[in-house]
Design an enzyme around this catalytic site. Structure first.
Site, PDB file in Angstrom:
ATOM      1  N   LYS A  55       0.853  -1.200   0.000  1.00  0.00           N
ATOM      2  CA  LYS A  55       0.000   0.000   0.000  1.00  0.00           C
ATOM      3  C   LYS A  55       0.887   1.249   0.000  1.00  0.00           C
ATOM      4  O   LYS A  55       0.625   2.195  -0.744  1.00  0.00           O
ATOM      5  CB  LYS A  55      -0.929  -0.007   1.223  1.00  0.00           C
ATOM      6  CG  LYS A  55      -1.831  -1.236   1.258  1.00  0.00           C
ATOM      7  CD  LYS A  55      -3.296  -0.893   1.296  1.00  0.00           C
ATOM      8  CE  LYS A  55      -4.177  -2.041   0.808  1.00  0.00           C
ATOM      9  NZ  LYS A  55      -4.224  -3.214   1.689  1.00  0.00           N
TER      10      LYS A  55
ATOM     11  N   LYS B 287      -3.378 -10.589 -10.202  1.00  0.00           N
ATOM     12  CA  LYS B 287      -4.281 -11.125  -9.181  1.00  0.00           C
ATOM     13  C   LYS B 287      -5.612 -10.366  -9.236  1.00  0.00           C
ATOM     14  O   LYS B 287      -5.626  -9.138  -9.288  1.00  0.00           O
ATOM     15  CB  LYS B 287      -3.635 -10.925  -7.801  1.00  0.00           C
ATOM     16  CG  LYS B 287      -4.495 -11.410  -6.645  1.00  0.00           C
ATOM     17  CD  LYS B 287      -4.102 -10.817  -5.305  1.00  0.00           C
ATOM     18  CE  LYS B 287      -5.363 -10.328  -4.639  1.00  0.00           C
ATOM     19  NZ  LYS B 287      -5.476 -10.200  -3.265  1.00  0.00           N
TER      20      LYS B 287
ATOM     21  N   LYS C 195     -10.191  -6.065  -5.932  1.00  0.00           N
ATOM     22  CA  LYS C 195     -10.997  -4.861  -6.133  1.00  0.00           C
ATOM     23  C   LYS C 195     -10.119  -3.624  -6.253  1.00  0.00           C
ATOM     24  O   LYS C 195     -10.487  -2.666  -6.913  1.00  0.00           O
ATOM     25  CB  LYS C 195     -12.050  -4.695  -5.041  1.00  0.00           C
ATOM     26  CG  LYS C 195     -11.499  -4.589  -3.648  1.00  0.00           C
ATOM     27  CD  LYS C 195     -12.620  -4.506  -2.643  1.00  0.00           C
ATOM     28  CE  LYS C 195     -12.110  -4.714  -1.236  1.00  0.00           C
ATOM     29  NZ  LYS C 195     -11.693  -6.089  -0.931  1.00  0.00           N
TER      30      LYS C 195
HETATM   31  P1  ADP Z   1      -9.272  -7.837  -2.622  1.00  0.00           P
HETATM   32  O1  ADP Z   1      -7.882  -8.194  -3.103  1.00  0.00           O
HETATM   33  O2  ADP Z   1     -10.236  -7.779  -3.737  1.00  0.00           O
HETATM   34  O3  ADP Z   1      -9.267  -6.595  -1.770  1.00  0.00           O
HETATM   35  P2  ADP Z   1      -9.553  -9.189  -0.119  1.00  0.00           P
HETATM   36  O4  ADP Z   1      -8.149  -8.809   0.221  1.00  0.00           O
HETATM   37  O5  ADP Z   1     -10.672  -8.502   0.576  1.00  0.00           O
HETATM   38  O6  ADP Z   1      -9.734  -9.033  -1.694  1.00  0.00           O
HETATM   39  O7  ADP Z   1      -9.672 -10.758   0.060  1.00  0.00           O
HETATM   40  C1  ADP Z   1     -10.677 -11.470   0.756  1.00  0.00           C
HETATM   41  C2  ADP Z   1     -10.344 -12.962   0.700  1.00  0.00           C
HETATM   42  O8  ADP Z   1     -10.359 -13.424  -0.657  1.00  0.00           O
HETATM   43  C3  ADP Z   1      -8.937 -13.280   1.223  1.00  0.00           C
HETATM   44  O9  ADP Z   1      -8.947 -14.533   1.875  1.00  0.00           O
HETATM   45  C4  ADP Z   1      -8.112 -13.329  -0.028  1.00  0.00           C
HETATM   46  O10 ADP Z   1      -6.950 -14.109   0.137  1.00  0.00           O
HETATM   47  C5  ADP Z   1      -9.088 -13.945  -1.014  1.00  0.00           C
HETATM   48  N1  ADP Z   1      -8.761 -13.468  -2.380  1.00  0.00           N
HETATM   49  C6  ADP Z   1      -8.923 -12.214  -2.860  1.00  0.00           C
HETATM   50  N2  ADP Z   1      -8.527 -12.116  -4.138  1.00  0.00           N
HETATM   51  C7  ADP Z   1      -8.085 -13.354  -4.485  1.00  0.00           C
HETATM   52  C8  ADP Z   1      -7.545 -13.914  -5.672  1.00  0.00           C
HETATM   53  N3  ADP Z   1      -7.406 -13.187  -6.780  1.00  0.00           N
HETATM   54  N4  ADP Z   1      -7.203 -15.210  -5.671  1.00  0.00           N
HETATM   55  C9  ADP Z   1      -7.355 -15.965  -4.559  1.00  0.00           C
HETATM   56  N5  ADP Z   1      -7.863 -15.513  -3.401  1.00  0.00           N
HETATM   57  C10 ADP Z   1      -8.224 -14.220  -3.349  1.00  0.00           C
END
Ligand code: ADP
Ligand code: TRP
Length: 321
Positions: A110, A189, A192
């Protein structure tokens, strides 16, 4: 066996969330006591719109229930309904070395992306440790990006146990290799924060457009694609289509004569069918929000009973009682 995982209500849930965390966690609800929560305290580190938080919190509850969370087995709750998480965070933060938090990739990323960071974001792994430790959790199903936070949790638990005597159970992360990183429409990856997501319950037209925009190379349809297994659409197709359909499609791409447009159409159709049952269930839940609120209320009661007992143990351990 106690399983615990959480998800932030800071955006609309996407296929990365579903295959990386929700589905593995929901599969585990058959095998033990699953505690699944909506991490609204965590969302405060990056989302500063109160109405959006309220709406997204309800959306996460709807998504989990639509995707098969069974409230008679698993405990679904909103993190802030169990304020014990915050008190335990303080207890843990006093045994957490600064260096442990300074090393966290998600925080460093970040900073590197120029996102303005606040103390909450820096301290977030300690809140996450409290979330996990306060339920004596054994298994934490998460995507690969969260692995380090579970390791930090273990380090903090060990430090507390060494300082004040055996208090916390050490949790294990559970990361499914086949879905460790779900790719987004640009091949990075899916996240959001990268604007490359495909929502679980997106609007049909909008998702079709996103699927058709998945980034491909400039090779002609006729060319054989020996690297077909690396193709983002193929990788997504493997998640949403029956195995033999995905295998056949990959072979056609490898052989040549199969264009990217057709590949994306195939992907969209399978995506849409994959979530058909869940979509219908979600529509029913939206028409019966009282039920959803009541599930969250009962989940909070069940969660709070466990959390307050573990917090008491920790308070006693460190001499607050
Ligand atoms: P984002 O990256 O969209 O902000 P979060 O960090 O809120 O998503 O992730 C919520 C859950 O979903 C976590 O357990 C995270 O490891 C999983 N997750 C998010 N994006 C992926 C991805 N592209 N592949 C696998 N797992 C993911
Ligand atoms: N930090 C996780 C994420 O952003 C969400 C989360 C908060 C979590 N507390 C947790 C996940 C405890 C597992 C266990 O995705």
């Amino acid at each position: 066996m106690r399983i615990l995982s959480g998800i932030q209500p800071s955006g609309v849930l996407h296929l990365g969330n579903y295959f990386g965390m929700m589905r593995p966690a929901l599969e585990l609800q058959e095998r033990g006591e699953a505690y699944l929560f909506i991490a609204d305290y965590h969302s405060m580190t990056s989302l500063f719109d109160a109405d959006a938080r309220r709406k997204l919190t309800l959306d996460v509850a709807l998504d989990f229930l639509a995707c098969g969370l069974d409230p008679s087995r698993a405990v679904l709750f909103r993190q802030s309904d169990v304020p014990e998480h915050c008190e335990l965070t303080w207890l843990l933060s006093t045994v957490t070395p600064m260096g442990l938090l300074e090393r966290c990739h998600s925080y460093k990323d970040k900073v590197a992306h120029g996102i303005p960071v606040n103390h909450g974001l820096f301290a977030y792994p300690v809140l996450m440790a409290a979330d996990i430790l306060i339920y004596d959790s054994n298994i934490v199903p998460v995507g690969r990006d969260q692995k380090q936070h579970v390791e930090v949790t273990r380090d903090i638990a060990i430090k507390f146990n060494e300082t004040y005597g055996q208090t916390f159970v050490l949790p294990e992360p559970q990361i499914r290799d086949d879905v460790a990183v779900v790719p987004g429409t640009d091949g990075q990856k899916m996240s959001k924060s990268y604007g490359n997501t495909i929502e679980i319950f997106g609007d049909e037209k909008a998702v079709r457009k996103k699927v058709m925009s998945i980034v491909m190379d400039s090779r002609t349809p006729q060319e054989p694609k020996p690297d077909a297994d690396q193709n983002h659409a193929i990788r997504l197709l493997k998640l949403v289509a029956p195995a033999e359909v995905a295998r056949e499609t990959e072979e056609r791409l490898r052989a040549g004569g199969f264009g990217y447009g057709d590949l994306k159409k195939t992907l969209f159709e399978h995506y849409w069918n994959h979530f058909a049952t869940q979509r219908a269930r979600r529509a029913e839940l939206v028409a019966n929000l009282d039920h959803v609120h009541s599930v969250l209320r009962q989940g909070a009661e069940r969660a709070r009973a466990v959390a307050s007992a573990v917090l008491k143990r920790a308070r006693r351990g460190c001499g607050l009682e």
